[in-house]
Design a protein around this motif. Structure first.
Motif: not given
Length: 68
Positions: A24-28
């Motif tokens: 995702d955009h948070q790197g998760k």
């Protein structure tokens, strides 16, 4: 090492096959539950983005790019 292949489905999603991660955009990392392939939405209408839920069939999405 296995290879990742991305298949642009005509009027449909990107089909990603091989050992890939989706972040995702948070790197998760999304849990792909050991799937060998995953369909990623490219029509923007999926209720399960970034994954395809078949909405492209109803929204009139058209895409038929070819490699030259």
């Amino acid at each position: 090492m296995s290879e990742v292949t991305i298949n642009c489905r005509e009027n449909g999603p990107f089909l990603v096959t091989g050992p890939a991660k989706v972040l995702d955009h948070q790197g998760k990392e999304f849990d792909l539950k050991g799937k060998q392939s995953v369909a990623l939405c490219r029509c923007g209408a999926s209720k399960n983005r970034p994954f395809c839920d078949g909405s492209h069939k109803e929204c009139g999405f058209l895409a038929s790019e070819t490699a030259e």
